[in-house]
Design an enzyme around this catalytic site. Structure first.
Site, PDB file in Angstrom:
ATOM      1  N   GLY A 144     -21.344  24.949  38.321  1.00 17.89           N
ATOM      2  CA  GLY A 144     -20.995  25.003  36.906  1.00 17.89           C
ATOM      3  C   GLY A 144     -22.202  25.208  36.015  1.00 17.89           C
ATOM      4  N   THR A 173      -8.360  18.109  43.178  1.00 20.06           N
ATOM      5  CA  THR A 173      -9.178  19.237  42.763  1.00 20.06           C
ATOM      6  C   THR A 173      -9.341  20.207  43.924  1.00 20.06           C
ATOM      7  OG1 THR A 173     -11.272  19.919  41.737  1.00 20.06           O
ATOM      8  CG2 THR A 173     -11.400  18.164  43.378  1.00 20.06           C
ATOM      9  N   HIS A 174      -9.504  21.469  43.567  1.00 16.49           N
ATOM     10  CA  HIS A 174      -9.852  22.488  44.556  1.00 16.49           C
ATOM     11  C   HIS A 174     -11.321  22.888  44.390  1.00 16.49           C
ATOM     12  CE1 HIS A 174      -5.870  23.061  46.153  1.00 16.49           C
ATOM     13  NE2 HIS A 174      -5.359  23.323  44.968  1.00 16.49           N
ATOM     14  N   ASP A 186     -11.000  15.550  34.597  1.00 13.18           N
ATOM     15  CA  ASP A 186     -11.213  16.723  33.762  1.00 13.18           C
ATOM     16  C   ASP A 186     -12.560  16.487  33.112  1.00 13.18           C
ATOM     17  OD1 ASP A 186     -10.513  19.254  32.761  1.00 13.18           O
ATOM     18  OD2 ASP A 186     -10.014  18.369  30.835  1.00 13.18           O
TER      19      ASP A 186
END
Length: 192
Positions: free
Chosen positions: A150, A7-8, A70
């Site tokens: 998020g 992941t970034h 994910d």
């Protein structure tokens, strides 16, 4: 044991570190490994497919075991707007505050129940496993708090009165969707 995380996303990396490093795992980033997700597209129809595709993409570059996740938010009364497209809702470069405001507007007079999902894929030469975690809760009536990343400022986990942003990392890293999936992953790793 070293674990390469595909992941970034700095928020995800921070969570992986906070949960895995106290257990003795060393989290390696894509930058440290020399690999990249450039050119990768999440084309899967499910969280599981996307996590596996991401892990395989990095494994194919380096030939080492890779962890990828994910994750996303499903709002029960608006089931088609987020899900596997959670990060892409309104465009990946759109500020999350705008995304939060849009969701809150869409939820006026609607059921606010929601579920955060995470699927972690552990993929390599002799391993292809997935671990799922979920966190039930509801969408707040306003943006609350600024910690986390998020959708943390609008998600209230079941059993709490505050959003993940207000509750902070100590609580989130015990009850979140990603934390629950990581428990399953570490149980698997500890049995190896």
């Amino acid at each position: 044991m070293k674990i390469l995380i595909a992941t970034h996303n700095p928020g995800k990396l921070k969570e992986f570190r906070l949960i895995l490093e106290p257990q003795g795992y060393e989290v390696l980033t894509l930058k440290e490994s020399g690999a990249s997700l450039d050119g990768f597209e999440e084309t899967g129809a499910t969280f599981e497919e996307n996590a596996r595709l991401k892990a395989k993409f990095i494994h194919d570059q380096l030939g080492v075991d890779v962890i990828a996740d994910d994750s996303g938010l499903i709002i029960h009364s608006l089931p088609d707007i987020l899900g596997v497209k959670t990060a892409r809702f309104m465009g990946e470069d759109t500020d999350y505050k705008l995304k939060h405001e849009r969701i809150l507007k869409m939820l006026e007079n609607k059921n606010r129940e929601a579920t955060f999902f995470a699927v972690i894929a552990y993929y390599g030469k002799n391993v292809d496993e997935v671990f799922e975690g979920r966190c039930e809760g509801q969408i707040a009536t306003s943006i609350q708090g600024s910690d986390g990343f998020g959708y943390d400022p609008i998600f209230i986990p079941m059993g709490y009165q505050d959003t993940f942003s207000i509750l902070g990392a100590d609580v989130k890293n015990k009850v979140s969707h990603r934390a629950k999936a990581l428990v399953k992953l570490t149980e698997f790793l500890n049995e190896k």
